[in-house]
Design a protein around this motif. Structure first.
Motif, PDB file in Angstrom:
ATOM      1  N   LEU A  44      -6.315   7.727   1.057  1.00 35.81           N
ATOM      2  CA  LEU A  44      -7.175   7.315   2.170  1.00 35.81           C
ATOM      3  C   LEU A  44      -7.325   8.443   3.183  1.00 35.81           C
ATOM      4  O   LEU A  44      -8.437   8.738   3.645  1.00 35.81           O
ATOM      5  N   SER A 102      -3.344  -3.542   1.899  1.00 35.95           N
ATOM      6  CA  SER A 102      -3.817  -2.947   0.647  1.00 35.95           C
ATOM      7  C   SER A 102      -5.333  -2.998   0.499  1.00 35.95           C
ATOM      8  O   SER A 102      -5.954  -2.060  -0.010  1.00 35.95           O
ATOM      9  N   PRO A 128       0.841  -1.206   0.000  1.00 31.18           N
ATOM     10  CA  PRO A 128       0.000   0.000   0.000  1.00 31.18           C
ATOM     11  C   PRO A 128       0.872   1.251   0.000  1.00 31.18           C
ATOM     12  O   PRO A 128       2.087   1.180   0.242  1.00 31.18           O
ATOM     13  N   TYR A 139      -0.457   6.638   2.763  1.00 35.02           N
ATOM     14  CA  TYR A 139      -1.920   6.507   2.695  1.00 35.02           C
ATOM     15  C   TYR A 139      -2.580   7.837   2.317  1.00 35.02           C
ATOM     16  O   TYR A 139      -3.568   8.261   2.919  1.00 35.02           O
ATOM     17  N   GLU A 189      -6.860  -0.426   2.749  1.00 32.44           N
ATOM     18  CA  GLU A 189      -6.644   0.899   2.171  1.00 32.44           C
ATOM     19  C   GLU A 189      -7.718   1.201   1.129  1.00 32.44           C
ATOM     20  O   GLU A 189      -8.287   2.304   1.096  1.00 32.44           O
ATOM     21  N   TRP A 246       3.230   0.323   6.816  1.00 29.57           N
ATOM     22  CA  TRP A 246       2.247  -0.563   6.184  1.00 29.57           C
ATOM     23  C   TRP A 246       1.429  -1.370   7.191  1.00 29.57           C
ATOM     24  O   TRP A 246       1.154  -2.553   6.979  1.00 29.57           O
TER      25      TRP A 246
END
Length: 365
Positions: A65, A254, A58, A62, A257, A250
């Motif tokens: 997000l 994923s 991911p 982020y 996310e 992380w």
């Protein structure tokens, strides 16, 4: 330090299965406080189309997000910290703040005290009083704040009382804490269920107070406790930087996310959830308020605290009566300041709520 008794948590279905001989698949949990709608159709559909996301890392920051969360909450994106559920963020903040002495609103979630004690700190409780219907007495709280305290922990709306502090009251608390150098950690796990969320959430106050951090997650409102997706909001950039420095990279996978970006923009699901909880909460509160065998406290979250008044019946008896019918409520005698007469249950579908009320009538009617 208060002594916490053993209990069945809303996630302890395997333990229930073993003790009572009931298959966990046959149990309706009124104890976990999770949205009865389950995950949204949109989330189910989109996630199934993105399974290949697990073949790549991911975004370490982020960014998309956090921008979705900023749009959803009204916070500044730079003030948002991602975490593996709000539980991780509680631990990370305590490790960063390392309070020597903390005050916790009680009765409430036990993990706050646990993390503070693990960090070498001690805790005292500010009890919500039954005679005040478990509503916060802000003046009394502010008078108990002093320079010996490093941290104040508030769950808002509070679990298990389902009572809430308004944003105006929170300002008074934050001002008093600033005078004494006290940081304030506010757990807003249930704020999206509040009838007037805008009047309860303190997100906007993170723009003005450097002694405030807010914790939230997706487990309850978005019915995804297994996703382990949480976030914190603070305007104190030094605190945010230190938490991010301590946090492993992380920690959100994923799929989580991607799921977060869908959840916070799913307006139909959000609206449907609020409508269901609002109507059923009012219906059940009014129903129980008419019984002389219980006392019910006006709820602000998606669960209701009830005191059993009928002689010869206590929380353990009602719990066992319900679980043998495949319905798991919460015996609240394990919470500090509550005794064996208190139970809590969350709002489910109208059909499940009717089943629970019928079970209650059989013992309390």
């Amino acid at each position: 330090m208060l002594t916490h008794k053993d209990h069945f948590h809303g996630s302890d279905l395997e333990k229930i299965e073993k003790v009572f001989g009931i298959k966990k698949e046959d149990i309706v949990s009124y104890s976990a406080n999770v949205n009865p709608l389950g995950i949204s159709h949109k989330l189910r559909e989109v996630l199934s189309q993105h399974l290949d996301a697990i073949t790549r890392y991911p975004d370490r920051e982020y960014t998309k997000l956090r921008q979705c969360i900023a749009d959803y909450t009204g916070a500044q994106m730079e003030n948002i910290i991602m975490g593996n559920g709000s539980t991780e963020l509680i631990s990370l903040f305590i490790q960063t703040n390392h309070p020597k002495k903390a005050m916790i609103l009680g009765p409430t979630y036990s993990e706050y005290e646990r993390d503070i004690n693990l960090g070498g700190g001690t805790c005292i409780y500010f009890p919500l009083k039954e005679e005040n219907s478990f509503q916060m007495d802000v003046n009394a709280l502010c008078h108990q704040l002093d320079d010996n305290l490093d941290l104040l922990v508030l769950c808002n709306p509070n679990n298990p009382t389902s009572s809430a502090i308004t944003r105006r009251e929170m300002r008074r608390i934050l001002d008093a804490c600033m005078e004494h150098g006290i940081f304030v950690m506010v757990d807003e796990t249930y704020v999206e269920f509040a009838p007037d969320e805008k009047n309860v959430t303190s997100v906007s106050l993170t723009n003005y107070y450097s002694n405030l951090i807010i914790l939230r997650g997706t487990s309850k409102f978005f019915a995804s406790p297994g996703l382990r997706l949480g976030y914190a909001i603070t305007g104190n950039r030094d605190v945010a930087k230190e938490i991010n420095t301590r946090k492993d990279p992380w920690t959100i996978n994923s799929l989580a996310e991607i799921a977060g970006q869908i959840m916070f923009q799913d307006e139909d699901y959000i609206r449907e959830t609020k409508q269901l909880i609002t109507s059923e909460r009012a219906r059940m509160y009014q129903e129980l308020s008419s019984w002389d065998t219980v006392r019910v406290y006006e709820p602000q979250a998606n669960f209701i605290l009830v005191k059993i008044l009928k002689e010869g019946v206590d929380a353990e008896m009602l719990f066992e009566h319900c679980i043998r019918k495949g319905m798991m409520i919460r015996n609240c005698s394990t919470f500090p300041f509550l005794d064996s007469q208190f139970i809590r249950f969350c709002i489910m579908s109208p059909e499940d709520n009717d089943r629970l009320m019928e079970a209650f009538r059989e013992l309390l009617g």
